[in-house]
Design a protein around this motif. Sequence first.
Motif, PDB file in Angstrom:
ATOM      1  N   LEU A  23       0.714  -1.263   0.044  1.00  0.00           N
ATOM      2  CA  LEU A  23       0.148   0.072   0.182  1.00  0.00           C
ATOM      3  C   LEU A  23       0.949   1.177  -0.158  1.00  0.00           C
ATOM      4  N   TYR A  68      -5.415  -0.848  -5.544  1.00  0.00           N
ATOM      5  CA  TYR A  68      -4.156  -1.841  -5.132  1.00  0.00           C
ATOM      6  C   TYR A  68      -2.808  -1.461  -5.966  1.00  0.00           C
ATOM      7  N   ASN A 123       0.742  -0.186  -6.686  1.00  0.00           N
ATOM      8  CA  ASN A 123       2.203  -0.114  -5.905  1.00  0.00           C
ATOM      9  C   ASN A 123       2.673   1.188  -6.507  1.00  0.00           C
ATOM     10  N   ARG A 181       7.024 -12.503   6.684  1.00  0.00           N
ATOM     11  CA  ARG A 181       5.580 -12.889   6.897  1.00  0.00           C
ATOM     12  C   ARG A 181       5.390 -14.060   7.711  1.00  0.00           C
ATOM     13  N   TYR A 182       4.417 -14.075   8.538  1.00  0.00           N
ATOM     14  CA  TYR A 182       4.348 -15.153   9.499  1.00  0.00           C
ATOM     15  C   TYR A 182       3.000 -16.209   9.166  1.00  0.00           C
ATOM     16  N   TYR A 183       3.438 -17.294   9.440  1.00  0.00           N
ATOM     17  CA  TYR A 183       2.603 -18.873   9.219  1.00  0.00           C
ATOM     18  C   TYR A 183       2.358 -19.356  10.458  1.00  0.00           C
ATOM     19  N   SER A 184       1.118 -19.811  10.664  1.00  0.00           N
ATOM     20  CA  SER A 184       0.983 -20.668  11.896  1.00  0.00           C
ATOM     21  C   SER A 184       1.353 -22.154  11.326  1.00  0.00           C
ATOM     22  N   ILE A 188      -5.695 -10.914  -6.108  1.00  0.00           N
ATOM     23  CA  ILE A 188      -6.660 -10.092  -5.714  1.00  0.00           C
ATOM     24  C   ILE A 188      -6.922  -9.450  -7.289  1.00  0.00           C
ATOM     25  N   LYS A 197      -0.824  -9.270  -6.446  1.00  0.00           N
ATOM     26  CA  LYS A 197      -0.181 -10.441  -6.079  1.00  0.00           C
ATOM     27  C   LYS A 197       0.331 -10.411  -5.048  1.00  0.00           C
ATOM     28  N   GLY A 198      -0.126 -11.261  -3.935  1.00  0.00           N
ATOM     29  CA  GLY A 198       0.715 -11.010  -2.570  1.00  0.00           C
ATOM     30  C   GLY A 198       2.411 -11.361  -2.871  1.00  0.00           C
ATOM     31  N   THR A 227       4.705 -12.647  -1.016  1.00  0.00           N
ATOM     32  CA  THR A 227       5.459 -14.057  -0.167  1.00  0.00           C
ATOM     33  C   THR A 227       4.572 -15.161  -0.662  1.00  0.00           C
ATOM     34  N   THR A 228       3.262 -15.147  -0.797  1.00  0.00           N
ATOM     35  CA  THR A 228       2.553 -16.448  -1.050  1.00  0.00           C
ATOM     36  C   THR A 228       2.913 -16.749  -2.844  1.00  0.00           C
ATOM     37  N   THR A 284      -7.739 -21.308   6.063  1.00  0.00           N
ATOM     38  CA  THR A 284      -6.298 -21.445   6.559  1.00  0.00           C
ATOM     39  C   THR A 284      -6.245 -21.393   7.979  1.00  0.00           C
ATOM     40  N   ALA A 327      -4.891 -24.294   9.982  1.00  0.00           N
ATOM     41  CA  ALA A 327      -3.586 -24.536  10.051  1.00  0.00           C
ATOM     42  C   ALA A 327      -2.995 -25.109  11.267  1.00  0.00           C
ATOM     43  N   ASP A 375      -5.390 -17.037  17.510  1.00  0.00           N
ATOM     44  CA  ASP A 375      -4.081 -16.920  16.702  1.00  0.00           C
ATOM     45  C   ASP A 375      -4.781 -16.358  15.323  1.00  0.00           C
ATOM     46  N   TRP A 394      -5.332 -13.252  12.488  1.00  0.00           N
ATOM     47  CA  TRP A 394      -4.722 -12.111  11.674  1.00  0.00           C
ATOM     48  C   TRP A 394      -5.404 -11.474  10.643  1.00  0.00           C
TER      49      TRP A 394
END
Length: 690
Positions: free
Chosen positions: A373, A413, A415, A447-450, A471, A481-482, A484-485, A548, A551, A688, A690
């Motif tokens: 953003l 969206y 950049n 980026r965090y992931y459970s 998106i 486009k995210g 990390t993913t 998700t 997870a 947990d 987000w």
Amino acid sequence: IEYDTADLVILATILTVTVAYFTKGTLWGKPKDYFTDLSLANGAARAGKTRDFVKKMAEMDRNAIFFYGSQTGTAEDYASRLAKEGHARFGLKTLVADIEDYDFENLDTFPSDHLAFFLLATYGEGEPTDNAVEFYEFLSADDPQFSEAADEPLQNLKYVTFGLGNNTYEHYNAMVRKVDGYLTKLGAKRLGAAGEGDDGAGTMEEDFLAWKEEMWQVVCKEMGLEEREAVYEPIFKINEDDTLTPDSENVYLGEPNKHHLEGKGRPPYNSHNPYIAPISKSLELFTVKDRNCLHMEINIAGSGLNYTTGDHIAIWPTNSGRETDRLLSVLGLIDKRHTVIQVTALDSTSKVPFPAPTTYDAVIRYHVEINGLVSRQFIASLAPFAPSEYAKAELTRLGGDKDAFHEEVSSRYLNIAQVLEKLAPGQTWTSIPFSLIIEGLTHIQPRYYSISSSSHVHKDNVAITAVVESIRLPGSKHILKGVTTNYLLALKQKQHGDPNPDPHGLTYDINGPRNKYDGIHVPVHIRHSNFKLPSDPEKPVIMIGPGTGVAPFRAFVQERAAHAAEGKKVGKTLLFFGCRNSEEDFLYKNEWPEYAAKLGDSFKLITAFSREGPKKVYVQHRLLEHAAEVDELLKAGAYIYVCGDAAHMARDVNATFGKIIAEHRGLTEAQGEEVVKRMRSSNKYQEDVW
Ligand code: FAD
């Protein structure tokens, strides 16, 4: 890790000897290299420096200090921006300060013609960020011990506060509210409103911008300041160095620190120093039009990293080639992307946020958040460097008009490079100082992931379950486009034999700097969390995890199934899972029966498929349908776990539990909610989200 003074002296000595040994003196006489040894840098840096900020301000001739309590870097970024603006517009002599680096006993000696700013994020359940814990403990003590024990010890202190919070959490902006309360009680005078930014509503940046304009007016009046025409002053000096090339061994091509430059990194691995981990397995759990979900297993054997079920893994992303090229092109740097640059801070209190010497390409690809953003303030600050009068006027207009900015930039969206391309088609923005790019864009964040595997079952393999962010806005060709993913998706494609993994033309450099990530590796670290199963496997648990959000519950169920297979008695294990359709996005559909076979009657999976019936059904509806059983389990001491979407689901689930308790126990809704609150404070209701 907490160090005491003796530890710091020892650490500093080790660091000095280590640096001396490995550099053989080549670093002597050069400016401090923050990245020389990151595993020790914080402690060592603190060892030699004063922790007395009043003294430091006097020595450096500063009259405004900007303390930040930051977890992910936003509060730190706001502190820097505000300090810069305070200097440029109002002539304040500013100092940005990590709140962890100072002691607060002498806050009572703060001169009355000085100003202290506190930019404080709230973390988790209303807690201070890690770096603000000591400060908060000092201030919240029953009787904080200041150097001159006066009645109203802080009556000379003039301060400004802004909090960074998320209204989907119960303790919204608790940190800044409490600190503001303590400071006022101790006699200090706040200038302007106590600002609050809301990440939950997505208005953090706008809240900050609106708050600061009014705040500056009050500050000017109170401190007798006059606004002057702001002139941009760079914070970093960028020197192109033609004595070096990308092949020179001391040039960083994206390596996060010196150990990675010299080899492949070395433990301890942590949030400053990632482990380049091999990916042992990757697959797509589902792939339907425009949506897919990844399952990946990351091997941490031999790294010294460990995890327990319920922890998070952080993935350090790389920007895509497409977006790296776009920004380098728009800045007119594409032809010299591999030119080596020396980057130094022009002010002794600023630190270069990445290791150098490096290249333009490495900075943009590995260190700067180029897709996120765009900040409206940053847009306005670019106006003087526009390539045309039209672009300049547009930047000024967008920078000054919140609604237009939302309509034309953030809601689309875009950049930063896309905005610049749009405002000056076919032109390059060669006048923008590269320092301004580094200052205006944030440092790229892991980026965090459970973690979706059980440490009891898979000690060395950490699983993640991640939906690939993609998106598409209706009526627009642009797809967000995210970062990390999509990078993870490219890694998955490469692992499955695609020689040129290229999800949607993004072209990742997935072999990493100097091919160090070759063989399907990804930089990671582990973050330990409090989201934990009860230590007694016989205790009943109720888990709610749609999408998700399932997870960590895959991990929980996997663990309990293993306990059952080992002959342990396992308590009731109830899982509420929701998705769109049983045929499309039902995560781990084939695994649940395997766990059920081991757990027998103690396991129950209750599904909500929102798009299968005539009416949309979500997990909270299923929870209500099973109210009697749920209440029985709660009476038997069940623990509740909720994971996934913070904004809607977690709130609705919380309210549903309150309702169930109220109805089954003859209580009012308020009393039902009170019971849930008490469960939260005794850790029997854990989230947990987000
Ligand atoms: P990003 O590039 O970070 O984009 C994310 C979002 O930011 C976009 O969807 C969009 O809304 C917004 N955005 C980005 N760029 C712009 C722009 N230019 N303009 C406007 N808006 C923009 N995710 C999982 O899938 N599984 C998990 O188990 C999981 N666990 C988590 C646990 C924790 C504790 C936390 C904090 C998060 C977790 N997440 C999980 C979310 C995860 O960390 C990432 O946020 C997510 O995968 C998206 O990352 P990304 O880099 O692909 O997308």
